[in-house]
Scaffold this motif. Structure first.
Motif, PDB file in Angstrom:
ATOM      1  N   LEU A  24     -27.184 -15.479  -4.458  1.00 27.65           N
ATOM      2  CA  LEU A  24     -27.685 -15.677  -2.742  1.00 27.65           C
ATOM      3  C   LEU A  24     -27.145 -14.268  -2.498  1.00 27.65           C
ATOM      4  N   LYS A  25     -28.079 -13.526  -1.164  1.00 26.84           N
ATOM      5  CA  LYS A  25     -27.318 -12.203  -0.912  1.00 26.84           C
ATOM      6  C   LYS A  25     -27.798 -12.046   0.373  1.00 26.84           C
ATOM      7  N   ILE A  26     -26.443 -11.580   1.608  1.00 25.69           N
ATOM      8  CA  ILE A  26     -26.726 -10.892   2.736  1.00 25.69           C
ATOM      9  C   ILE A  26     -28.215 -10.745   2.720  1.00 25.69           C
ATOM     10  N   LYS A  27     -29.259 -11.371   3.675  1.00 27.24           N
ATOM     11  CA  LYS A  27     -30.290 -10.995   4.196  1.00 27.24           C
ATOM     12  C   LYS A  27     -30.117  -9.924   5.043  1.00 27.24           C
ATOM     13  N   SER A  28     -29.436 -10.506   7.136  1.00 34.80           N
ATOM     14  CA  SER A  28     -29.459  -9.531   7.536  1.00 34.80           C
ATOM     15  C   SER A  28     -28.621 -10.243   8.871  1.00 34.80           C
ATOM     16  N   ILE A  29     -28.358  -9.753   9.578  1.00 36.67           N
ATOM     17  CA  ILE A  29     -27.129 -10.094  10.900  1.00 36.67           C
ATOM     18  C   ILE A  29     -28.425 -10.292  11.894  1.00 36.67           C
ATOM     19  N   ASP A  30     -28.276 -11.170  12.818  1.00 34.88           N
ATOM     20  CA  ASP A  30     -29.289 -11.276  13.891  1.00 34.88           C
ATOM     21  C   ASP A  30     -28.312 -11.454  15.031  1.00 34.88           C
ATOM     22  N   SER A  31     -28.527 -10.670  16.793  1.00 34.97           N
ATOM     23  CA  SER A  31     -28.404 -10.999  17.349  1.00 34.97           C
ATOM     24  C   SER A  31     -28.801 -11.428  18.528  1.00 34.97           C
ATOM     25  N   GLY A  32     -29.073 -12.258  19.579  1.00 39.59           N
ATOM     26  CA  GLY A  32     -29.451 -12.974  20.479  1.00 39.59           C
ATOM     27  C   GLY A  32     -28.827 -11.977  21.765  1.00 39.59           C
ATOM     28  N   VAL A  33     -29.657 -10.985  22.044  1.00 36.06           N
ATOM     29  CA  VAL A  33     -28.617 -10.274  22.992  1.00 36.06           C
ATOM     30  C   VAL A  33     -28.934 -10.456  24.200  1.00 36.06           C
ATOM     31  N   ILE A  34     -30.164 -10.580  24.523  1.00 34.75           N
ATOM     32  CA  ILE A  34     -30.430 -11.641  26.145  1.00 34.75           C
ATOM     33  C   ILE A  34     -31.118 -12.539  26.490  1.00 34.75           C
ATOM     34  N   GLY A  35     -30.017 -13.687  26.334  1.00 35.64           N
ATOM     35  CA  GLY A  35     -30.332 -15.422  26.956  1.00 35.64           C
ATOM     36  C   GLY A  35     -30.253 -16.044  28.295  1.00 35.64           C
ATOM     37  N   ILE A  36     -31.227 -17.440  27.997  1.00 41.08           N
ATOM     38  CA  ILE A  36     -30.323 -17.971  28.941  1.00 41.08           C
ATOM     39  C   ILE A  36     -30.096 -19.668  28.374  1.00 41.08           C
ATOM     40  N   TYR A  37     -29.805 -20.119  29.070  1.00 42.58           N
ATOM     41  CA  TYR A  37     -29.749 -21.725  28.927  1.00 42.58           C
ATOM     42  C   TYR A  37     -29.402 -22.148  29.935  1.00 42.58           C
ATOM     43  N   SER A  38     -29.345 -23.778  29.393  1.00 41.12           N
ATOM     44  CA  SER A  38     -29.780 -24.255  30.606  1.00 41.12           C
ATOM     45  C   SER A  38     -29.167 -26.370  29.629  1.00 41.12           C
ATOM     46  N   GLY A  39     -28.559 -27.465  31.032  1.00 45.72           N
ATOM     47  CA  GLY A  39     -28.082 -28.316  29.998  1.00 45.72           C
ATOM     48  C   GLY A  39     -29.466 -28.688  30.343  1.00 45.72           C
ATOM     49  N   LEU A  40     -30.318 -29.262  31.244  1.00 45.30           N
ATOM     50  CA  LEU A  40     -31.625 -29.659  31.698  1.00 45.30           C
ATOM     51  C   LEU A  40     -30.925 -31.264  32.309  1.00 45.30           C
ATOM     52  N   ASN A 155     -25.794 -33.062  21.295  1.00 47.75           N
ATOM     53  CA  ASN A 155     -23.859 -33.577  21.114  1.00 47.75           C
ATOM     54  C   ASN A 155     -23.635 -34.340  22.012  1.00 47.75           C
ATOM     55  N   ASN A 156     -22.671 -34.840  22.243  1.00 47.61           N
ATOM     56  CA  ASN A 156     -22.410 -36.299  23.151  1.00 47.61           C
ATOM     57  C   ASN A 156     -21.715 -35.790  24.272  1.00 47.61           C
ATOM     58  N   VAL A 157     -21.575 -34.508  24.797  1.00 50.94           N
ATOM     59  CA  VAL A 157     -21.017 -34.105  25.497  1.00 50.94           C
ATOM     60  C   VAL A 157     -21.814 -33.282  27.045  1.00 50.94           C
ATOM     61  N   ASN A 158     -22.842 -33.125  26.540  1.00 48.90           N
ATOM     62  CA  ASN A 158     -23.802 -32.388  27.171  1.00 48.90           C
ATOM     63  C   ASN A 158     -24.656 -31.090  26.834  1.00 48.90           C
ATOM     64  N   THR A 159     -25.486 -31.862  26.147  1.00 45.32           N
ATOM     65  CA  THR A 159     -26.870 -31.076  25.370  1.00 45.32           C
ATOM     66  C   THR A 159     -27.224 -30.132  26.018  1.00 45.32           C
ATOM     67  N   MET A 160     -27.445 -28.813  25.224  1.00 50.26           N
ATOM     68  CA  MET A 160     -27.807 -27.302  25.515  1.00 50.26           C
ATOM     69  C   MET A 160     -29.010 -27.005  25.307  1.00 50.26           C
ATOM     70  N   TYR A 161     -29.967 -26.189  25.383  1.00 56.59           N
ATOM     71  CA  TYR A 161     -31.362 -25.800  25.581  1.00 56.59           C
ATOM     72  C   TYR A 161     -30.731 -24.227  25.596  1.00 56.59           C
ATOM     73  N   SER A 162     -31.156 -23.603  24.823  1.00 54.65           N
ATOM     74  CA  SER A 162     -31.196 -21.856  25.148  1.00 54.65           C
ATOM     75  C   SER A 162     -32.505 -20.874  24.215  1.00 54.65           C
ATOM     76  N   ALA A 163     -32.383 -19.573  24.962  1.00 56.17           N
ATOM     77  CA  ALA A 163     -33.603 -18.931  24.488  1.00 56.17           C
ATOM     78  C   ALA A 163     -32.796 -18.204  24.229  1.00 56.17           C
ATOM     79  N   ASN A 164     -32.834 -16.680  23.739  1.00 59.57           N
ATOM     80  CA  ASN A 164     -32.655 -15.463  23.267  1.00 59.57           C
ATOM     81  C   ASN A 164     -33.992 -14.991  22.714  1.00 59.57           C
ATOM     82  N   ILE A 165     -33.726 -12.928  23.260  1.00 57.01           N
ATOM     83  CA  ILE A 165     -34.271 -12.490  22.416  1.00 57.01           C
ATOM     84  C   ILE A 165     -33.435 -12.066  20.638  1.00 57.01           C
TER      85      ILE A 165
END
Length: 174
Positions: A24-40, A155-165
């Motif tokens: 099992l090896k480290i494949k990558s580090i992924d960074s979502g640099v710019i993103g938006i989210y909403s609770g809808l 989750n039971n508090v507030n479902t969060m939706y997001s999208a990142n580059i």
């Protein structure tokens, strides 16, 4: 919170011990640099978010540890009501699906811990969540990819939706 840190430490101990036997090896580090989210939801939660993720693999199975952070506003009657934010830590399992030579799709599902808070509440609300993520990646070079990363944390508090580059910095030759 202590349980989450213990589970994270156990995940890493298991991962590094498993490298000797199952490669099992480290494949990558992924960074979502710019993103938006909403609770809808009706509370108008929305804002900007970012994430960082450590991805390891075995065959086409992917295992990752993801950290999300977001800040934004809540609106009521088209007026700013609260400043708010969230933080989540997720352990995820996914698959690597090659669409073509330079394009891949990676769906993920897992278990996470999320804390949400705003300026009108003392403290914050925390919950165990079910994170669902997908990554659509275009391979730019052997060790770098760019893509889109939509996700949901149910989750039971507030479902969060997001999208990142998404920017992927790879360690393995893909």
């Amino acid at each position: 919170m202590r349980k989450i840190f213990i589970l994270t430490a156990l995940f890493f101990v298991w991962q590094f011990q498993a490298q000797e036997r199952i490669k099992l090896k480290i494949k990558s580090i992924d960074s979502g640099v710019i993103g938006i989210y909403s609770g809808l939801e009706n509370n108008g939660v929305k804002g900007f978010c970012s994430n960082i993720e450590l991805v390891s693999n075995y065959d086409k199975n992917l295992y990752s540890l993801n950290y999300n952070l977001g800040f934004g506003i809540t609106e009521k009657d088209d007026k700013i009501q609260n400043l708010q934010g969230f933080m989540s830590l997720d352990l995820l399992y996914g698959r690597d699906i090659k669409v073509s030579k330079g394009i891949s799709f990676e769906p993920y599902i897992g278990l996470g811990y999320i804390i949400q808070s705003n300026t009108s509440e003392a403290g914050g609300n925390s919950a165990i969540g079910l994170p669902i993520r997908a990554k659509f990646l275009f391979q730019v070079s052997k060790k770098f990819a760019i893509g889109l990363n939509p996700s949901a944390n149910i989750n039971n508090v507030n479902t969060m939706y997001s999208a990142n580059i998404l920017l992927r910095f790879g360690f393995l030759n893909l």
